[in-house]
Scaffold this motif. Structure first.
Motif, PDB file in Angstrom:
ATOM      1  N   GLU A  50       0.675  -1.287  -0.010  1.00 49.03           N
ATOM      2  CA  GLU A  50      -0.069   0.137  -0.053  1.00 49.03           C
ATOM      3  C   GLU A  50       0.701   1.235   0.026  1.00 49.03           C
ATOM      4  O   GLU A  50       0.336   2.184  -0.920  1.00 49.03           O
ATOM      5  CB  GLU A  50      -0.891   0.074   1.081  1.00 49.03           C
ATOM      6  N   TRP A  51       2.004   1.224   0.789  1.00 52.59           N
ATOM      7  CA  TRP A  51       2.963   2.332   0.914  1.00 52.59           C
ATOM      8  C   TRP A  51       3.538   2.704  -0.411  1.00 52.59           C
ATOM      9  O   TRP A  51       3.489   3.730  -0.974  1.00 52.59           O
ATOM     10  CB  TRP A  51       4.021   2.230   1.903  1.00 52.59           C
ATOM     11  N   HIS A  52       4.048   1.659  -1.215  1.00 54.56           N
ATOM     12  CA  HIS A  52       4.565   1.982  -2.541  1.00 54.56           C
ATOM     13  C   HIS A  52       3.671   2.329  -3.560  1.00 54.56           C
ATOM     14  O   HIS A  52       3.850   3.136  -4.571  1.00 54.56           O
ATOM     15  CB  HIS A  52       5.372   0.566  -3.069  1.00 54.56           C
ATOM     16  N   LEU A  53       2.324   1.829  -3.469  1.00 49.46           N
ATOM     17  CA  LEU A  53       1.201   1.988  -4.715  1.00 49.46           C
ATOM     18  C   LEU A  53       0.421   3.120  -4.229  1.00 49.46           C
ATOM     19  O   LEU A  53      -0.314   3.806  -5.266  1.00 49.46           O
ATOM     20  CB  LEU A  53       0.277   1.038  -4.539  1.00 49.46           C
ATOM     21  N   GLY A  54       0.430   3.587  -3.061  1.00 52.36           N
ATOM     22  CA  GLY A  54      -0.316   4.969  -2.602  1.00 52.36           C
ATOM     23  C   GLY A  54      -1.721   4.820  -2.063  1.00 52.36           C
ATOM     24  O   GLY A  54      -2.445   5.593  -2.443  1.00 52.36           O
ATOM     25  N   ALA A  55      -2.027   3.611  -1.605  1.00 53.20           N
ATOM     26  CA  ALA A  55      -3.419   3.026  -1.103  1.00 53.20           C
ATOM     27  C   ALA A  55      -3.650   4.211  -0.116  1.00 53.20           C
ATOM     28  O   ALA A  55      -2.788   4.492   0.688  1.00 53.20           O
ATOM     29  CB  ALA A  55      -3.691   1.739  -0.899  1.00 53.20           C
ATOM     30  N   GLN A  56      -5.132   4.765  -0.043  1.00 55.83           N
ATOM     31  CA  GLN A  56      -5.392   5.507   1.031  1.00 55.83           C
ATOM     32  C   GLN A  56      -6.340   5.041   2.203  1.00 55.83           C
ATOM     33  O   GLN A  56      -6.564   5.676   3.190  1.00 55.83           O
ATOM     34  CB  GLN A  56      -5.681   6.724   0.577  1.00 55.83           C
ATOM     35  N   ALA A  57      -7.002   4.039   1.511  1.00 57.44           N
ATOM     36  CA  ALA A  57      -8.283   3.704   2.359  1.00 57.44           C
ATOM     37  C   ALA A  57      -7.943   2.809   3.585  1.00 57.44           C
ATOM     38  O   ALA A  57      -8.922   3.098   4.839  1.00 57.44           O
ATOM     39  CB  ALA A  57      -9.218   2.484   1.538  1.00 57.44           C
ATOM     40  N   GLY A  58      -6.840   2.259   4.031  1.00 56.21           N
ATOM     41  CA  GLY A  58      -6.451   1.594   5.372  1.00 56.21           C
ATOM     42  C   GLY A  58      -7.443   0.582   5.451  1.00 56.21           C
ATOM     43  O   GLY A  58      -7.880  -0.242   4.682  1.00 56.21           O
ATOM     44  N   SER A  59      -8.129   0.578   6.932  1.00 56.91           N
ATOM     45  CA  SER A  59      -9.198  -0.420   7.041  1.00 56.91           C
ATOM     46  C   SER A  59     -10.612   0.045   6.788  1.00 56.91           C
ATOM     47  O   SER A  59     -11.236  -0.752   7.284  1.00 56.91           O
ATOM     48  CB  SER A  59      -8.866  -0.719   8.599  1.00 56.91           C
ATOM     49  N   LYS A  60     -10.753   1.110   6.136  1.00 55.56           N
ATOM     50  CA  LYS A  60     -11.901   1.519   5.896  1.00 55.56           C
ATOM     51  C   LYS A  60     -12.769   0.627   5.020  1.00 55.56           C
ATOM     52  O   LYS A  60     -12.189  -0.214   4.050  1.00 55.56           O
ATOM     53  CB  LYS A  60     -12.124   2.917   5.298  1.00 55.56           C
ATOM     54  N   PRO A  61     -14.048   0.340   5.168  1.00 61.44           N
ATOM     55  CA  PRO A  61     -15.016  -0.634   4.092  1.00 61.44           C
ATOM     56  C   PRO A  61     -15.096  -0.164   2.927  1.00 61.44           C
ATOM     57  O   PRO A  61     -16.155  -0.126   2.404  1.00 61.44           O
ATOM     58  CB  PRO A  61     -16.121  -0.894   4.958  1.00 61.44           C
ATOM     59  N   ILE A  62     -14.250   0.483   2.334  1.00 57.55           N
ATOM     60  CA  ILE A  62     -14.117   1.058   0.901  1.00 57.55           C
ATOM     61  C   ILE A  62     -13.103   0.260   0.055  1.00 57.55           C
ATOM     62  O   ILE A  62     -12.119  -0.209   0.748  1.00 57.55           O
ATOM     63  CB  ILE A  62     -13.806   2.605   0.799  1.00 57.55           C
TER      64      ILE A  62
END
Length: 221
Positions: A50-62
């Protein structure tokens, strides 16, 4: 963490850039320490990717990349090229499910567009030396979505009728529900067979490894 990608093309380019690199190399760039194993750090690989790809959702259900409608899923692969375990999709709702449809479900939303990233998963390979594989962006075909929908409806009907405790790992052809909790003391609300409130372990939806194996064989060419 890197900035969120603004397009599917940009996300896929980033995923291709890390293909072939080791977890150790990726962790060094992200200034993260590599654990000895994943027993106490089960989410570490996902967080690294996620860090390398830039994911932002974290544990949110989205979705992990909600702005471009894509979910990230890594698949630990064995020497045989087959997935080593089932794939977590999302938490299963155990209350307030009356009237919920497949179209509205978190499962459908999460699996509508997925970036699959195979990773080496054999335990004898030191974590720092395991490599990331080539990425695949996938959406279910009409037939695949029907398979998922049928399983989801069957499982959700059991929950709605107070049968959550009767659901086993054998329920569902490609989509299953299993307990998902840090320990047996974590309980959540549900309903029993007579409609009475009960306490039970939280549950999660998982894709069986036979389905992710089918995806790898079908779409990785």
């Amino acid at each position: 963490m890197k900035l969120t990608p603004t397009s599917e093309k940009e996300l896929l380019s980033r995923a291709r850039d890390i293909a072939g690199l080791t977890f150790g190399e990726l962790a060094k760039e992200a200034n993260l320490s590599v654990p000895d194993n994943l027993k106490r750090d089960k989410g570490w690989v996902g967080q690294l990717l996620e860090w390398h790809l830039g994911a932002q959702a974290g544990s949110k259900p989205i979705q992990d990349f909600p702005d471009i409608g894509i979910e990230l899923k890594s698949i630990p692969i064995g020497y045989s090229g087959k997935p080593l375990e089932s794939t977590f999709v999302c938490v299963a709702p155990l209350t307030g499910v009356s009237g919920l449809t497949w179209q509205q479900s978190h499962v459908r939303n999460k699996l509508s567009r997925v970036l699959w990233l195979p990773v080496e998963g054999e335990r004898e390979i030191p974590l720092k030396d395991r490599r990331v594989g080539s990425p695949l962006i996938w959406s279910p075909s009409a037939e695949e979505e029907l398979w998922l929908k049928n399983d989801w409806e069957e499982l959700m009907e059991m929950i709605a009728l107070g049968g959550v405790t009767r659901i086993t790992a054998h329920s569902g052809e490609i989509l299953q529900i299993r307990p998902k909790a840090a320990n047996s003391h974590v309980l959540t609300e549900a309903y029993g067979a007579k409609g009475q409130p009960i306490k039970t372990l939280p549950r999660g939806f998982y894709l069986r490894s036979k389905f992710t194996s089918y995806l790898l064989e079908t779409y990785f060419v």
